[in-house]
Design an enzyme around this catalytic site. Structure first.
Site, PDB file in Angstrom:
ATOM      1  N   GLY A  91       0.830  -1.206   0.000  1.00 42.25           N
ATOM      2  CA  GLY A  91       0.000   0.000   0.000  1.00 42.25           C
ATOM      3  C   GLY A  91       0.864   1.255   0.000  1.00 42.25           C
ATOM      4  CG  HIS A  94       4.332   3.516  17.334  1.00 47.42           C
ATOM      5  ND1 HIS A  94       4.966   4.712  17.144  1.00 47.42           N
ATOM      6  CD2 HIS A  94       3.440   3.415  16.321  1.00 47.42           C
ATOM      7  CE1 HIS A  94       4.485   5.297  16.057  1.00 47.42           C
ATOM      8  NE2 HIS A  94       3.547   4.530  15.546  1.00 47.42           N
TER       9      HIS A  94
HETATM   10  P1  A3D Z   1      -2.295   0.791   3.228  1.00 47.63           P
HETATM   11  O1  A3D Z   1      -1.946   1.788   2.196  1.00 47.63           O
HETATM   12  O2  A3D Z   1      -3.733   0.499   3.478  1.00 47.63           O
HETATM   13  O3  A3D Z   1      -1.544  -0.573   2.859  1.00 47.63           O
HETATM   14  C1  A3D Z   1      -1.784  -1.762   3.530  1.00 47.63           C
HETATM   15  C2  A3D Z   1      -1.805  -2.869   2.489  1.00 47.63           C
HETATM   16  O4  A3D Z   1      -1.927  -4.118   3.146  1.00 47.63           O
HETATM   17  C3  A3D Z   1      -2.960  -2.767   1.486  1.00 47.63           C
HETATM   18  O5  A3D Z   1      -2.459  -2.662   0.171  1.00 47.63           O
HETATM   19  C4  A3D Z   1      -3.720  -4.077   1.693  1.00 47.63           C
HETATM   20  O6  A3D Z   1      -4.235  -4.629   0.469  1.00 47.63           O
HETATM   21  C5  A3D Z   1      -2.643  -4.960   2.264  1.00 47.63           C
HETATM   22  N1  A3D Z   1      -3.146  -6.113   3.000  1.00 47.63           N
HETATM   23  C6  A3D Z   1      -4.260  -6.217   3.773  1.00 47.63           C
HETATM   24  N2  A3D Z   1      -4.368  -7.460   4.246  1.00 47.63           N
HETATM   25  C7  A3D Z   1      -3.298  -8.160   3.780  1.00 47.63           C
HETATM   26  C8  A3D Z   1      -2.865  -9.495   3.929  1.00 47.63           C
HETATM   27  N3  A3D Z   1      -3.558 -10.384   4.659  1.00 47.63           N
HETATM   28  N4  A3D Z   1      -1.728  -9.857   3.312  1.00 47.63           N
HETATM   29  C9  A3D Z   1      -1.028  -8.977   2.576  1.00 47.63           C
HETATM   30  N5  A3D Z   1      -1.395  -7.703   2.391  1.00 47.63           N
HETATM   31  C10 A3D Z   1      -2.523  -7.301   2.993  1.00 47.63           C
HETATM   32  O7  A3D Z   1      -1.664   1.177   4.641  1.00 47.63           O
HETATM   33  P2  A3D Z   1      -0.249   1.911   4.923  1.00 47.63           P
HETATM   34  O8  A3D Z   1       0.765   1.364   4.021  1.00 47.63           O
HETATM   35  O9  A3D Z   1      -0.480   3.380   4.970  1.00 47.63           O
HETATM   36  O10 A3D Z   1      -0.006   1.438   6.436  1.00 47.63           O
HETATM   37  C11 A3D Z   1       0.288   0.090   6.711  1.00 47.63           C
HETATM   38  C12 A3D Z   1       0.309  -0.170   8.214  1.00 47.63           C
HETATM   39  O11 A3D Z   1       1.372   0.573   8.815  1.00 47.63           O
HETATM   40  C13 A3D Z   1      -0.948   0.221   8.974  1.00 47.63           C
HETATM   41  O12 A3D Z   1      -1.288  -0.785   9.914  1.00 47.63           O
HETATM   42  C14 A3D Z   1      -0.547   1.490   9.704  1.00 47.63           C
HETATM   43  O13 A3D Z   1      -1.291   1.701  10.880  1.00 47.63           O
HETATM   44  C15 A3D Z   1       0.893   1.203   9.999  1.00 47.63           C
HETATM   45  N6  A3D Z   1       1.754   2.369  10.291  1.00 47.63           N
HETATM   46  C16 A3D Z   1       2.664   2.231  11.289  1.00 47.63           C
HETATM   47  C17 A3D Z   1       3.508   3.267  11.602  1.00 47.63           C
HETATM   48  C18 A3D Z   1       4.511   3.104  12.702  1.00 47.63           C
HETATM   49  O14 A3D Z   1       5.256   4.007  12.986  1.00 47.63           O
HETATM   50  C19 A3D Z   1       4.601   1.845  13.414  1.00 47.63           C
HETATM   51  C20 A3D Z   1       3.420   4.477  10.901  1.00 47.63           C
HETATM   52  C21 A3D Z   1       2.477   4.597   9.892  1.00 47.63           C
HETATM   53  C22 A3D Z   1       1.635   3.522   9.589  1.00 47.63           C
END
Ligand code: A3D
Length: 321
Positions: free
Chosen positions: A13, A177
């Protein structure tokens, strides 16, 4: 012939795509973008590969829905799951992302058991714990990215306050976090001068420093509120790449991350944000700092919050020990 390192991005994503772009620009290795969404990782892989001629990097790039394609990965960075929307806390993501960690952990266990795994999925400290349980990898090879980002946010805000380069500001953030994270002023510096000294020197006031610390704690929510459709991704991706590079190039970087702590800081076998050394051996060392009474109280509160989330994971999935 010598093979390039292989980097598997589980979740393609907003953060996953940015990870792929950065890893290519830095020539960290060949990149596989995995996602359950069909076509999307393939599309991003093609798009980034086509930036190669202008940027002049050599990195093979592919997208997939099959775990078999991550076989032999040296590094796995996990962002699979869902991010926050305005009004949500990271903890609201626990149930849905725990299920995702199960499939991801098993995929890594079966296809990339020698990888260094960096989890980014929230709620971070509980998800990295669950990912380690489901994958069965050694604890030193599984960690979570949060401290590098939280301290980068702190450094950014401090550099604005002092009007100095971010490069000369160091910051120290401990704990989970979440809203209870613990930015430690005493160990944060400008050119080596600790923040409490800078307050005494009149560079800032305690009130302003307190406000900066609170803004750091709320740093993720501030961006969620502005973006409205998701959460931060540029700086989170950069932070994880810094950790991956420390491993791949055996840099022995001193970086805060969610690591397995068993003995240090008075903790018995749990994942939480601590200062570590990351090198070719994965998380090679936990830095066992001495906290004062106030710091310890804040840290204890944060540790309790993480323990609560891990207990919630166990209540949802009985297969977790
Ligand atoms: P997003 O752009 O929604 O990407 C997540 C991806 O995961 C999507 O493309 C989904 O299709 C895919 N996905 C869902 N289920 C599955 C699965 N079972 N197997 C494989 N892929 C799957 O989100 P993002 O990239 O913006 O964020 C991803 C995660 O990082 C989220 O949980 C956020 O809360 C987290 N995050 C953490 C921080 C930290 O500092 C720890 C900061 C920002 C975001």
């Amino acid at each position: 012939p010598m093979a390039r390192p292989k980097i598997a991005l589980i979740g393609s994503g907003m953060i996953g795509g940015t990870l792929a772009h950065l890893a290519a620009l830095k020539e960290l290795g060949d990149i596989v973008l995995f996602d359950i969404a069909e076509g999307m990782p393939e599309g991003k892989a093609l798009d980034i590969a086509q930036s190669g001629p202008s940027e002049g990097f050599d990195a093979a790039m592919s997208g997939t829905q099959s775990y078999a394609d991550i076989a032999g990965a040296d590094v796995c960075i996990v962002t699979a799951g869902v991010p926050r929307k305005p009004g949500m806390s990271r903890d609201d993501l626990l149930g849905i992302n725990l299920k995702v960690m199960k499939s991801v952990g098993e995929g890594i266990r079966d296809h990339a058991p020698n990888a260094f795994v960096i989890c980014i999925t929230n709620p971070l400290d509980a998800m990295v714990w669950a990912l380690r349980e489901f994958s069965g990898l050694p604890h030193n090879m599984v960690c979570g990215m949060a401290g590098v980002l939280d301290s980068a946010r702190f450094r950014h805000f401090l550099s604005l306050e002092f009007n100095v380069s971010m490069r000369d500001v160091t910051a120290f953030v401990l704990g989970g976090h979440g809203d209870t994270m613990v930015p430690l002023a005493r160990y944060s510096t400008v050119g080596g001068i600790p923040l409490p000294d800078l307050v005494r020197m009149g560079w800032t006031t305690q009130d302003k420093l307190d406000a900066i610390i609170q803004r750091t704690r709320d740093g993720g929510a501030e961006i969620v509120g502005l973006l409205k459709t998701g959460s931060a991704y540029y700086a989170p991706a950069t932070s994880a790449i810094e950790m991956a590079e420390a491993y791949l190039r055996d840099q022995k970087r001193v970086l805060p991350c969610a690591a397995y702590v068993d003995g240090a800081l008075g903790l018995k076998g749990m994942y939480v944000g601590v200062p570590t050394v990351i090198g070719g051996g994965g998380v090679e060392r936990i830095i066992d700092i001495q906290m004062n009474k106030d710091e310890q109280a804040m840290f204890d509160k944060s540790v309790d919050a993480v323990k609560g989330l891990v207990a919630a994971c166990k209540a949802i999935d009985a297969s977790l020990t």
